[in-house]
Scaffold this active site. Structure first.
Site, short mmCIF file in Angstrom:
data_model
loop_
_atom_site.label_atom_id
_atom_site.label_comp_id
_atom_site.label_asym_id
_atom_site.label_seq_id
_atom_site.Cartn_x
_atom_site.Cartn_y
_atom_site.Cartn_z
N TRP A 21 0.97 -1.27 -0.13
CA TRP A 21 0.06 0.07 0.06
C TRP A 21 1.01 1.18 0.12
O TRP A 21 0.66 2.15 -0.88
CB TRP A 21 -1.00 0.03 1.36
CG TRP A 21 -1.99 1.09 1.36
CD1 TRP A 21 -2.36 2.14 0.47
CD2 TRP A 21 -2.86 1.24 2.40
NE1 TRP A 21 -3.22 2.86 0.85
CE2 TRP A 21 -3.36 2.48 2.11
CE3 TRP A 21 -3.05 0.63 3.74
CZ2 TRP A 21 -4.40 3.15 3.12
CZ3 TRP A 21 -3.61 1.21 4.61
CH2 TRP A 21 -4.57 2.41 4.30
N ASP A 51 1.55 -8.22 -1.06
CA ASP A 51 0.13 -7.98 -1.24
C ASP A 51 -0.04 -6.35 -1.58
O ASP A 51 0.51 -5.41 -1.19
CB ASP A 51 -0.33 -7.86 0.23
CG ASP A 51 -1.91 -7.69 0.55
OD1 ASP A 51 -2.97 -8.35 -0.10
OD2 ASP A 51 -2.06 -6.55 0.45
N TYR A 56 -3.98 1.02 -5.14
CA TYR A 56 -2.88 1.74 -4.58
C TYR A 56 -2.15 2.63 -5.82
O TYR A 56 -1.30 2.24 -6.37
CB TYR A 56 -1.94 0.54 -4.01
CG TYR A 56 -2.59 -0.23 -2.95
CD1 TYR A 56 -3.71 0.24 -2.12
CD2 TYR A 56 -2.13 -1.40 -2.49
CE1 TYR A 56 -4.20 -0.53 -1.24
CE2 TYR A 56 -2.41 -2.17 -1.41
CZ TYR A 56 -3.74 -1.47 -0.83
OH TYR A 56 -4.02 -2.49 0.36
N HIS A 122 -11.86 -6.34 -2.08
CA HIS A 122 -11.37 -5.40 -1.40
C HIS A 122 -12.31 -4.55 -0.28
O HIS A 122 -12.88 -3.60 -0.78
CB HIS A 122 -10.44 -4.33 -2.23
CG HIS A 122 -9.55 -3.63 -1.62
ND1 HIS A 122 -8.95 -2.58 -2.22
CD2 HIS A 122 -9.16 -3.27 -0.27
CE1 HIS A 122 -7.95 -2.12 -1.39
NE2 HIS A 122 -8.07 -2.41 -0.18
N SER A 153 -10.85 -9.30 1.77
CA SER A 153 -10.34 -8.42 2.52
C SER A 153 -11.62 -7.73 3.19
O SER A 153 -12.27 -7.16 2.64
CB SER A 153 -9.40 -7.36 2.03
OG SER A 153 -8.73 -6.38 2.85
#
Length: 328
Positions: A21, A51, A56, A122, A153
């Site tokens: 991220w 990940d 991002y 997500h 997630s």
């Protein structure tokens, strides 16, 4: 670097992963050079789980990962990405077969992979977990060879428990750290029982558990730790694990007494998570080479004593739980 099996995928992955991220955005400015050095340092230290997500940096993180891996050559690490948050507005009605396939195809291009290792929904709206048609689309993408496996997630423990009802969910990613201990009550154990991998994100509570922050610490305007403390941009729990900053700083001072020798507070915090064998991989973020190297070292930290674990649980119950326990 020690390894654990990522649930029903059967894939062995490093217990410390690389959370990408920070090299994508909303953590302040990170140059491409620093991002590449951070990722290379992690890979050099034995990290083989990365990940990322399509949002991002609007693909920046995925593209940097592809570039680094192309430059390195050799055996490719396991890459997990995510989809869904590119929807604007981010609503359940947008989780259509067309949109999901377009998101996956875009990530395949960004990551330069014909078949993605793991794709995670997500942090979708809660109603998605009650929409089996969405999970059927993910099954179809496996059949089509676009993805090898999929997971979710989640923001809330309850969402993770619901996701476990879908037989092909291979992983659950969630916030789990010293400041967010509720998942250990039931979810982690249930995931293990169903052979579902656990990916622990925000392990350092957005940097609080490094012990390097104080009341005067300033954050850049484009850093979510400046603009999302009350959930202005996305779920409040993603920033400082949802704990009020001043409350968390006070608790951090209590944690300092457990630091010994060359072990830093960040290493202690990562090792605390790994003490739970139901966790597969922890994904601390990194913005430079030094952070990546330090994170990887946590795999070699000695097990924490029963006394330390008990004290950290008590600290959570007394100072932190009232702020977060029933929210997520």
């Amino acid at each position: 670097m020690k390894h654990r099996t990522l649930g029903k995928t059967g894939q062995k992955v490093s217990e410390i992963g690389f959370g990408a991220w920070a090299i994508g955005g909303t953590w302040g400015e990170v140059s491409v050079e620093d991002a590449e050095e951070a990722l290379n340092a992690a890979l050099d230290a034995g990290v083989d789980f990365i990940d990322t997500a399509d949002v991002y940096g609007d693909g920046r993180s995925e593209k940097i990962i592809a570039s680094v891996l192309n430059q390195r050559g050799g055996e490719r690490p396991f890459i997990a990405t995510k989809l869904g948050r590119r929807l604007s507005p981010h609503q359940a009605s947008g989780y259509t077969e067309k949109n999901l396939n377009e998101f996956v195809d875009r990530s395949r291009v960004n990551l330069q992979m014909d078949t993605l290792d793991l794709v995670q929904l997500h942090c979708p709206p809660t109603e998605i977990y009650y929409t089996p048609e969405v999970f059927a689309v993910m099954d179809e993408m496996i059949a089509a060879g676009k993805i090898r496996s999929y997971g979710v997630s989640v923001e809330k423990v309850e969402e993770g428990l619901k996701a476990l009802e879908y037989p092909n969910v291979a992983s659950i990613q969630l916030i789990y750290n010293i400041f967010r201990q509720r998942p250990a009550e039931l979810l982690l154990r249930e995931a293990k029982r169903r052979d579902v991998g656990i990916i622990a994100r925000v392990p350092l509570a957005s940097g609080l558990l490094t012990g390097k922050m104080n009341a005067a610490t300033a954050f850049a305007a484009d850093d979510h730790r400046a603009f999302n403390r009350n959930g202005e941009a996305f779920d409040k729990g993603e920033t400082f694990s949802g704990v009020p900053y001043e409350v968390a700083l006070d608790a951090v001072e209590d944690i300092r007494r457990f630091i010994t020798g060359d072990v830093t507070m960040a290493m202690l915090a990562l090792r605390w998570i790994l003490m739970n064998e139901d966790v597969t991989v922890v994904i601390p973020g990194s913005k430079n080479r030094a952070q990546s190297q330090a994170n990887a070292q946590a795999s070699g930290v000695d097990a924490l004593s029963e006394e330390t674990m008990a004290a950290l649980k008590q600290l959570y119950q007394e100072k932190i739980a009232p702020w977060v326990h029933q929210r997520w």
